[in-house]
Design a protein around this motif. Structure first.
Motif, PDB file in Angstrom:
ATOM      1  N   HIS A  82     156.331  41.766  -9.703  1.00 33.57           N
ATOM      2  CA  HIS A  82     156.546  41.578  -8.276  1.00 33.57           C
ATOM      3  C   HIS A  82     158.030  41.555  -7.924  1.00 33.57           C
ATOM      4  CE1 HIS A  82     152.330  40.755  -8.689  1.00 33.57           C
ATOM      5  NE2 HIS A  82     152.609  39.782  -9.530  1.00 33.57           N
ATOM      6  N   ALA A  83     158.313  41.593  -6.628  1.00 33.41           N
ATOM      7  CA  ALA A  83     159.684  41.750  -6.165  1.00 33.41           C
ATOM      8  C   ALA A  83     160.497  40.464  -6.222  1.00 33.41           C
ATOM      9  CB  ALA A  83     159.688  42.303  -4.742  1.00 33.41           C
ATOM     10  N   SER A  84     159.846  39.320  -6.156  1.00 33.79           N
ATOM     11  CA  SER A  84     160.571  38.051  -6.153  1.00 33.79           C
ATOM     12  C   SER A  84     159.679  36.950  -6.692  1.00 33.79           C
ATOM     13  CB  SER A  84     161.032  37.691  -4.733  1.00 33.79           C
ATOM     14  OG  SER A  84     159.914  37.353  -3.930  1.00 33.79           O
ATOM     15  N   LYS A  85     160.296  35.820  -7.017  1.00 33.42           N
ATOM     16  CA  LYS A  85     159.511  34.706  -7.542  1.00 33.42           C
ATOM     17  C   LYS A  85     158.587  34.120  -6.476  1.00 33.42           C
ATOM     18  CE  LYS A  85     162.482  30.703  -6.610  1.00 33.42           C
ATOM     19  NZ  LYS A  85     163.094  29.499  -7.208  1.00 33.42           N
ATOM     20  N   ASN A  86     158.995  34.198  -5.207  1.00 39.75           N
ATOM     21  CA  ASN A  86     158.137  33.677  -4.141  1.00 39.75           C
ATOM     22  C   ASN A  86     156.865  34.512  -4.005  1.00 39.75           C
ATOM     23  OD1 ASN A  86     159.868  31.564  -3.460  1.00 39.75           O
ATOM     24  ND2 ASN A  86     161.035  32.831  -2.046  1.00 39.75           N
ATOM     25  N   THR A  87     157.010  35.843  -4.080  1.00 37.66           N
ATOM     26  CA  THR A  87     155.841  36.718  -4.043  1.00 37.66           C
ATOM     27  C   THR A  87     154.963  36.478  -5.253  1.00 37.66           C
ATOM     28  OG1 THR A  87     157.088  38.404  -2.846  1.00 37.66           O
ATOM     29  CG2 THR A  87     155.064  39.105  -3.937  1.00 37.66           C
ATOM     30  N   ALA A  88     155.597  36.392  -6.424  1.00 40.94           N
ATOM     31  CA  ALA A  88     154.842  36.152  -7.652  1.00 40.94           C
ATOM     32  C   ALA A  88     154.122  34.811  -7.599  1.00 40.94           C
ATOM     33  CB  ALA A  88     155.784  36.191  -8.850  1.00 40.94           C
ATOM     34  N   GLY A  89     154.778  33.796  -7.042  1.00 32.16           N
ATOM     35  CA  GLY A  89     154.156  32.481  -6.935  1.00 32.16           C
ATOM     36  C   GLY A  89     152.946  32.500  -6.021  1.00 32.16           C
ATOM     37  N   ALA A  90     153.045  33.207  -4.887  1.00 33.80           N
ATOM     38  CA  ALA A  90     151.927  33.280  -3.956  1.00 33.80           C
ATOM     39  C   ALA A  90     150.734  33.990  -4.584  1.00 33.80           C
ATOM     40  CB  ALA A  90     152.365  33.999  -2.678  1.00 33.80           C
ATOM     41  N   LEU A 136     151.301  36.655   8.504  1.00 33.74           N
ATOM     42  CA  LEU A 136     150.195  36.787   9.448  1.00 33.74           C
ATOM     43  C   LEU A 136     150.250  38.130  10.170  1.00 33.74           C
ATOM     44  CD1 LEU A 136     150.106  33.236  11.085  1.00 33.74           C
ATOM     45  CD2 LEU A 136     148.466  34.180   9.446  1.00 33.74           C
ATOM     46  N   LEU A 137     149.132  38.856  10.112  1.00 37.25           N
ATOM     47  CA  LEU A 137     148.970  40.121  10.830  1.00 37.25           C
ATOM     48  C   LEU A 137     150.007  41.162  10.411  1.00 37.25           C
ATOM     49  CD1 LEU A 137     146.711  40.666  12.880  1.00 37.25           C
ATOM     50  CD2 LEU A 137     148.409  40.578  14.682  1.00 37.25           C
ATOM     51  N   ARG A 138     150.449  41.096   9.151  1.00 38.72           N
ATOM     52  CA  ARG A 138     151.381  42.102   8.622  1.00 38.72           C
ATOM     53  C   ARG A 138     150.614  42.987   7.645  1.00 38.72           C
ATOM     54  NH1 ARG A 138     157.196  40.582   8.964  1.00 38.72           N
ATOM     55  NH2 ARG A 138     157.511  42.032   7.236  1.00 38.72           N
ATOM     56  N   GLY A 139     150.434  44.247   8.012  1.00 36.95           N
ATOM     57  CA  GLY A 139     149.617  45.140   7.218  1.00 36.95           C
ATOM     58  C   GLY A 139     150.147  45.434   5.841  1.00 36.95           C
ATOM     59  N   ASP A 140     151.406  45.085   5.553  1.00 39.77           N
ATOM     60  CA  ASP A 140     151.977  45.376   4.243  1.00 39.77           C
ATOM     61  C   ASP A 140     152.177  44.120   3.396  1.00 39.77           C
ATOM     62  OD1 ASP A 140     153.950  44.228   5.789  1.00 39.77           O
ATOM     63  OD2 ASP A 140     155.555  45.581   5.139  1.00 39.77           O
ATOM     64  N   HIS A 141     151.591  42.996   3.788  1.00 36.44           N
ATOM     65  CA  HIS A 141     151.831  41.750   3.054  1.00 36.44           C
ATOM     66  C   HIS A 141     150.575  41.310   2.311  1.00 36.44           C
ATOM     67  CE1 HIS A 141     153.328  37.806   1.992  1.00 36.44           C
ATOM     68  NE2 HIS A 141     154.494  38.107   2.533  1.00 36.44           N
ATOM     69  N   THR A 142     150.746  40.972   1.037  1.00 33.09           N
ATOM     70  CA  THR A 142     149.621  40.600   0.188  1.00 33.09           C
ATOM     71  C   THR A 142     148.861  39.401   0.731  1.00 33.09           C
ATOM     72  OG1 THR A 142     150.777  41.452  -1.766  1.00 33.09           O
ATOM     73  CG2 THR A 142     148.947  39.943  -2.150  1.00 33.09           C
ATOM     74  N   VAL A 143     149.566  38.396   1.211  1.00 30.79           N
ATOM     75  CA  VAL A 143     148.889  37.192   1.701  1.00 30.79           C
ATOM     76  C   VAL A 143     148.009  37.530   2.909  1.00 30.79           C
ATOM     77  CG1 VAL A 143     149.218  34.889   2.691  1.00 30.79           C
ATOM     78  CG2 VAL A 143     150.645  35.632   0.778  1.00 30.79           C
ATOM     79  N   TRP A 144     148.455  38.459   3.764  1.00 28.06           N
ATOM     80  CA  TRP A 144     147.601  38.867   4.868  1.00 28.06           C
ATOM     81  C   TRP A 144     146.351  39.580   4.347  1.00 28.06           C
ATOM     82  CZ3 TRP A 144     145.652  38.037   9.263  1.00 28.06           C
ATOM     83  CH2 TRP A 144     144.882  39.011   9.893  1.00 28.06           C
ATOM     84  N   GLY A 145     146.493  40.378   3.306  1.00 26.52           N
ATOM     85  CA  GLY A 145     145.331  41.032   2.730  1.00 26.52           C
ATOM     86  C   GLY A 145     144.275  40.033   2.304  1.00 26.52           C
TER      87      GLY A 145
END
Length: 452
Positions: free
Chosen positions: A192-200, A417-426
């Motif tokens: 992943h691109a960052s530790k925050n993304t990896a953590g989520a 929220l409501l971001r089509g390119d974000h994993t958490v929104w998926g």
């Protein structure tokens, strides 16, 4: 179940009156294997689209800069249309169920429609149009894939398998190939691109596999391995936000679903007590001062400059409080936007989001857009609790609640929220679809009983 209860589509959880309305129309088709494959491909790419071979990923580590979005857009502009093309025949086959699922989430559907409408007054219409089109394509792919399965458990099964594989690769790369799987600081990032993304992502994987024990009991051994690997990787990321959100969301889901089984009145009392406790906690923070609390929890009262960023952005909300400035029209516009021309000396990272999903939606879709989406999330949580209380697809309702709570917490410091390119929104959308799918499946069962 009585004939009266069946005819009205009412399912009683413990005899205390949670109602699941019956759906009209033809019987639900059998689970289509391609639906599960489509969901697996979509969620896998959703997770990795910002990790592999893009700025900030393991092979191009260094961070995404403002205006560099097009570098990551190439593969995305090919993969998502291909997935949609693959989904179209399936969507035609189960078009009635796609329509019913969309209508089962009226607030979310309205939020998507409002996002399209906001293109008309966006500061940068072409940027806004491109991003709302991506959001729509992603939504359709997941919606069609979900429409092809009969039960929420069948929706989460491929997601769980994909997460298991990604967590395994993440942990192996972080431990055995540090040049690829770790940041310069030593924090785990995996693919992943960052530790925050990896953590989520690791936190979401833990939630999925924790609650999967109830609807995928045959995977007990694999479940233990994935949970241990996920916890080890999450600890290595040192993402305190994800760790805290994992504990709160998982605990909240366990408590709420336990209360739901006792009936809606018990849930109402429990939520009232939670609000009282939250108010007391907020008052305590006020007395101690928020800066002192943030410093104690995160070691930085500004949350790495976030509070300064929020202070700068908040006045812009007043320009168009109801409508916003247009869906996703403020960030990564090629350096021409007012936000991107602002280069604060106190931030050492590129500003390409508000780092608060609620503020981001207020800025871009206004009070109306934010209100519609939050109403949709609240309705999804109610459906998920009703599904759990009714005893259908046990564990799926609790999982949906946990993912929705995680998303709400995550958006306090990040924008998804409501971001089509974000994993958490998926995952947020999957949770909403899962709750709606469980409701429709429960209604269909009652319809079939009525017409044997």
């Amino acid at each position: 179940m009585t004939a009266h209860g069946t005819a009205h589509g009412t399912v009683h959880g413990g005899g205390r009156g949670w109602a699941l309305p019956a759906a009209a129309g033809p019987a639900v088709p059998s689970t289509v294997p391609w639906g599960r494959v489509l969901v697996a491909l979509a969620i896998g790419y959703f997770i990795l689209q910002h990790g592999l071979f893009v700025p900030g990923g393991p092979f191009l580590r260094g961070g995404v800069q403002v205006g560099a979005e097009d570098v990551a857009n190439g593969p995305r502009q090919v993969v998502w249309p291909l997935l949609l093309l693959a989904a179209v025949p399936l969507g035609v086959w189960v078009h009635g169920r796609v329509r019913r699922l969309a209508l089962s989430m009226p607030f979310v559907t309205a939020a998507l429609a409002w996002s399209w409408a906001s293109v008309g007054w966006a500061a940068f219409p072409m940027v806004s149009l491109k991003r709302v089109l991506l959001l729509t394509v992603v939504t359709l792919v997941f919606l069609i894939g979900a429409a092809a399965v009969r039960r929420p458990a069948e929706l989460w099964r491929p997601v769980a398998l994909v997460l298991a594989g990604i967590i395994a690769i993440d942990l192996v790369s972080a431990v055995f190939v540090p040049s690829l799987g770790r940041e310069d600081s030593g924090a785990f990032v995996g693919l992943h691109a960052s530790k925050n993304t990896a953590g989520a992502i690791s936190a979401l994987a833990i939630l999925v596999w924790f609650f999967a024990g109830r609807f995928l009991p045959e995977w007990r051994g694999l479940r233990v391995l994935v949970l241990l690997a996920g916890l080890a990787f999450l600890a290595g990321t040192d993402s305190k936000t994800s760790m805290g959100a994992l504990l709160v969301s998982g605990g909240t889901a366990v408590v709420l679903t336990a209360l739901a089984r006792a009936g809606p009145l018990t849930v109402a009392v429990g939520l009232w007590l939670a609000l009282v406790l939250a108010a007391l906690a907020g008052f305590a923070v006020y007395l101690v001062t928020p800066a002192a609390v943030l410093t104690a929890l995160f070691g930085d009262a500004t949350l790495t400059g976030r509070t300064d960023l929020w202070g700068f952005l908040w006045p812009f909300v007043g320009d168009r409080p109801w409508t916003g400035m247009g869906y996703q029209s403020l960030w990564l516009t090629g350096g021409v936007g007012v936000i991107e021309r602002w280069s604060p000396s106190f931030l050492n990272w590129a500003v390409h989001q508000a780092h608060n999903g609620y503020l981001d939606l207020l800025l871009t879709t206004g009070v109306i857009g934010l209100g519609l989406l939050l109403a949709g999330v609240a309705a999804g949580m109610v459906r998920a609790l009703a599904l759990e209380a009714a005893g259908r697809s046990p564990g799926c309702g609790a999982l949906a609640v946990s993912v929705l709570v995680f998303a709400l917490i995550h958006n306090a410091t990040e924008s998804s929220l409501l971001r089509g390119d974000h994993t958490v929104w998926g995952f947020t959308f999957l949770a909403l679809v899962s709750a709606a799918l469980g409701r429709r499946a429960s209604g269909k069962k009652t319809s079939l009983h009525r017409n044997p």
